[in-house]
Design an enzyme around this catalytic site. Structure first.
Site, PDB file in Angstrom:
ATOM      1  N   LYS A 107       0.805  -1.245   0.000  1.00 11.88           N
ATOM      2  CA  LYS A 107       0.000   0.000   0.000  1.00 11.88           C
ATOM      3  C   LYS A 107       0.834   1.290   0.000  1.00 11.88           C
ATOM      4  O   LYS A 107       0.575   2.177  -0.813  1.00 11.88           O
ATOM      5  CB  LYS A 107      -0.981  -0.009   1.169  1.00 11.88           C
ATOM      6  CG  LYS A 107      -2.087  -1.068   1.017  1.00 11.88           C
ATOM      7  CD  LYS A 107      -2.899  -1.187   2.308  1.00 11.88           C
ATOM      8  CE  LYS A 107      -4.037  -2.204   2.170  1.00 11.88           C
ATOM      9  NZ  LYS A 107      -4.745  -2.386   3.460  1.00 11.88           N
TER      10      LYS A 107
ATOM     11  N   TYR B 223      -5.928  -4.610  -7.593  1.00 11.71           N
ATOM     12  CA  TYR B 223      -5.440  -4.423  -6.219  1.00 11.71           C
ATOM     13  C   TYR B 223      -5.025  -5.769  -5.607  1.00 11.71           C
ATOM     14  O   TYR B 223      -3.993  -5.876  -4.934  1.00 11.71           O
ATOM     15  CB  TYR B 223      -6.545  -3.747  -5.392  1.00 11.71           C
ATOM     16  CG  TYR B 223      -6.371  -3.886  -3.904  1.00 11.71           C
ATOM     17  CD1 TYR B 223      -5.424  -3.123  -3.223  1.00 11.71           C
ATOM     18  CD2 TYR B 223      -7.140  -4.800  -3.177  1.00 11.71           C
ATOM     19  CE1 TYR B 223      -5.253  -3.275  -1.859  1.00 11.71           C
ATOM     20  CE2 TYR B 223      -6.969  -4.957  -1.811  1.00 11.71           C
ATOM     21  CZ  TYR B 223      -6.026  -4.196  -1.153  1.00 11.71           C
ATOM     22  OH  TYR B 223      -5.851  -4.347   0.193  1.00 11.71           O
TER      23      TYR B 223
ATOM     24  N   TYR C 262      -2.815   0.564  11.324  1.00 16.64           N
ATOM     25  CA  TYR C 262      -4.279   0.551  11.483  1.00 16.64           C
ATOM     26  C   TYR C 262      -4.691   1.055  12.860  1.00 16.64           C
ATOM     27  O   TYR C 262      -4.210   2.075  13.324  1.00 16.64           O
ATOM     28  CB  TYR C 262      -4.844  -0.862  11.242  1.00 16.64           C
ATOM     29  CG  TYR C 262      -4.338  -1.497   9.982  1.00 16.64           C
ATOM     30  CD1 TYR C 262      -4.578  -0.901   8.742  1.00 16.64           C
ATOM     31  CD2 TYR C 262      -3.619  -2.678  10.009  1.00 16.64           C
ATOM     32  CE1 TYR C 262      -4.120  -1.494   7.580  1.00 16.64           C
ATOM     33  CE2 TYR C 262      -3.163  -3.271   8.849  1.00 16.64           C
ATOM     34  CZ  TYR C 262      -3.412  -2.673   7.645  1.00 16.64           C
ATOM     35  OH  TYR C 262      -2.958  -3.244   6.510  1.00 16.64           O
TER      36      TYR C 262
HETATM   37  N1  GLN Z   1      -5.069  -8.308   0.318  1.00 17.21           N
HETATM   38  C1  GLN Z   1      -5.430  -8.079   1.671  1.00 17.21           C
HETATM   39  C2  GLN Z   1      -6.813  -7.465   1.764  1.00 17.21           C
HETATM   40  O1  GLN Z   1      -7.124  -6.628   1.003  1.00 17.21           O
HETATM   41  C3  GLN Z   1      -4.416  -7.189   2.316  1.00 17.21           C
HETATM   42  C4  GLN Z   1      -4.745  -6.885   3.762  1.00 17.21           C
HETATM   43  C5  GLN Z   1      -3.550  -6.703   4.635  1.00 17.21           C
HETATM   44  O2  GLN Z   1      -2.439  -7.157   4.385  1.00 17.21           O
HETATM   45  N2  GLN Z   1      -3.789  -6.084   5.782  1.00 17.21           N
HETATM   46  O3  GLN Z   1      -7.621  -7.844   2.582  1.00 17.21           O
END
Ligand code: GLN
Length: 443
Positions: free
Chosen positions: A67, A191, A243
């Site tokens: 991300k 994505y 988060y």
């Molecule tokens: N591909 C995962 C999702 O979109 C990535 C989430 C993560 O690594 N926190 O749920």
């Protein structure tokens, strides 16, 4: 001598190894089959040295650690305003997959939660690029951060896509607010591919080091993105990367970071180091349990908290002395280290606080290793004002730390390579320190 650092990393892994708490990310079925006991940690220095212990070359999917890098690509490809218009920079304090958007605008709160990351993915590459071209741009970009060609784990990708109801729901919400302007399914597919890129802990540490190094990959030397993009990305990682555990992380660990549900965790400490850990069991926030413990340990053992900085400014003025005899006398202000605003203020204070009787004033930069733009302009203004006060001003600048100095209206400065060019009997700094005409600067 054997290096201290691999031994340190091996010991750190030994400390966390017994902790088998946490769960694999079962919502992506393919991830539930991962070996939960894998454990590795890597430090990547900004000149490309890699130190590692444990499983540092085992590949796993990057997941959410993609991300910040995709956000960087979107900022670089589209510019800040088009991206900020669609994705905010406020910590959400919510889980990574929360279906929440800013009231009224429908804008995702930040690019580290899925809603913001799906939007950032849609903004990578030039406008009008088709979904396949965009995925290519993203994989090219992630590869440039890693310094090697990265591939996609097709099995993990298919496994996540088969059950991507939540991310599809988020994308449809984004489409309804016109944050996404195209087919939501195609964007989620892109994505999910981005999240399925395979990396090792070694790759992740290099990617983190690229951010820590102002956007220049320490292995390839490539400037992957520019400094303003890096600043934006690191700021968002610092506030939103973990988060709903972001505040805890900021106070305990204090390293801009990002976690992924396959068990990876990166930290990028600007100007110092890129760190990555790998351990697949996750806590309730979706962050690697042993990864978090390792980072807590690294931060306290190695003093890596970003808010803990050395108090370096007062020592920028190493000495303020007079070299040479009477008619030959030169006021020498010897500077040292890296100079930013607070260090430049010490120079201003040194020059403004004393009416120097000597006509000639030399600012000696031969022990300065860096000076930022603000400090450079302050230094030049000091030379201009000294000229206006009737001094002949010299910069001793053998390495052109201040190239082509232009002090502006009424200022005049002569650049020399060595003090010996202007003083007949140059004192070595240690002698000058105890000399009678010298004014020693307290540090
Ligand atoms: N591909 C995962 C999702 O979109 C990535 C989430 C993560 O690594 N926190 O749920």
């Amino acid at each position: 001598m054997r290096s201290i650092i691999p031994d340190y990393l091996t010991d750190a892994l030994g400390d966390v190894e017994p902790d088998v708490s946490g769960e694999l990310a079962a919502y992506i079925p393919e991830l539930a089959g991962a070996d939960p006991d894998r454990l590795g940690a890597v430090f990547a220095t900004l000149d490309g040295r890699i130190y590692g212990a444990g499983d540092i070359d085992h590949e796993f999917t990057i997941q959410s650690i993609s991300k910040p890098f995709t956000y960087a690509l979107a900022l670089a490809d589209r510019g800040f305003y088009p991206v900020l218009d669609k994705v905010g920079v406020e910590p959400s304090g919510e889980a990574f997959n929360q279906i929440s958007l800013e009231q009224g605008t429908g804008r995702p709160l930040n690019p580290m939660i899925n809603a913001g990351a799906i939007t950032a993915h849609s903004l990578a590459g030039p406008q009008g690029l088709d979904p396949a071209g965009r995925v290519e741009r993203v994989i090219d970009g992630l590869s440039a951060f890693a310094g090697r060609r990265l591939a996609v784990d097709e099995a993990v990708c298919a496994s996540e896509m088969a059950d991507a109801h939540r991310n599809l729901a988020i994308a449809h919400m984004l489409r309804s607010y016109d944050i996404l302007t195209e087919d939501p399914t195609a964007v989620v597919e892109g994505y999910v591919r981005q999240c399925s890129v395979l990396v090792s802990a070694r790759d992740l540490a290099v990617m983190a080091a690229t951010l820590a190094n102002g956007g220049v990959n320490p292995l390839s030397g490539e400037q992957v993105v520019h400094q303003p993009v890096v600043r934006q990305v690191l700021s968002v990682m610092a506030t939103c990367g973990m988060y709903d555990a972001a505040g805890d992380w900021a106070t305990h660990v204090g390293i801009p970071a990002k976690s992924g549900v396959a068990g990876g965790l990166i930290g990028a400490l600007p100007g110092q180091i890129g760190i990555a850990t790998f351990s697949p069991r996750l806590d309730a926030h979706g962050n690697s349990v042993r990864g978090v413990s390792l980072f807590e340990q690294f931060s306290s053992d190695a003093g890596l908290h970003v808010m803990e900085v050395p108090e370096s400014a007062p020592s920028v003025v190493r000495s303020n002395r007079v070299d040479g005899d009477q008619s030959d006398a030169v006021r020498v202000i010897q500077l040292q280290g890296g100079i930013r605003f607070a260090g430049a203020e010490r120079i201003v204070r040194e020059a403004a606080g004393n009416a120097f009787p000597e006509t000639r004033v030399a600012l000696d930069l031969s022990m300065v290793y860096s000076i930022d733009d603000v400090a450079r302009r302050m230094l030049l203004e000091v030379t201009r004002r000294l000229t206006l006060d009737g001094h002949d001003v010299y910069l001793v600048d053998p390495e052109s730390i201040v190239p082509d100095p232009d002090p502006g209206d009424g200022g005049r400065v002569t650049v020399v390579e060595d003090l010996a060019h202007i003083v007949r009997n140059v004192h070595a700094p240690s002698q000058a320190m105890s000399g009678p005409a010298e004014l020693r600067v307290p540090t």
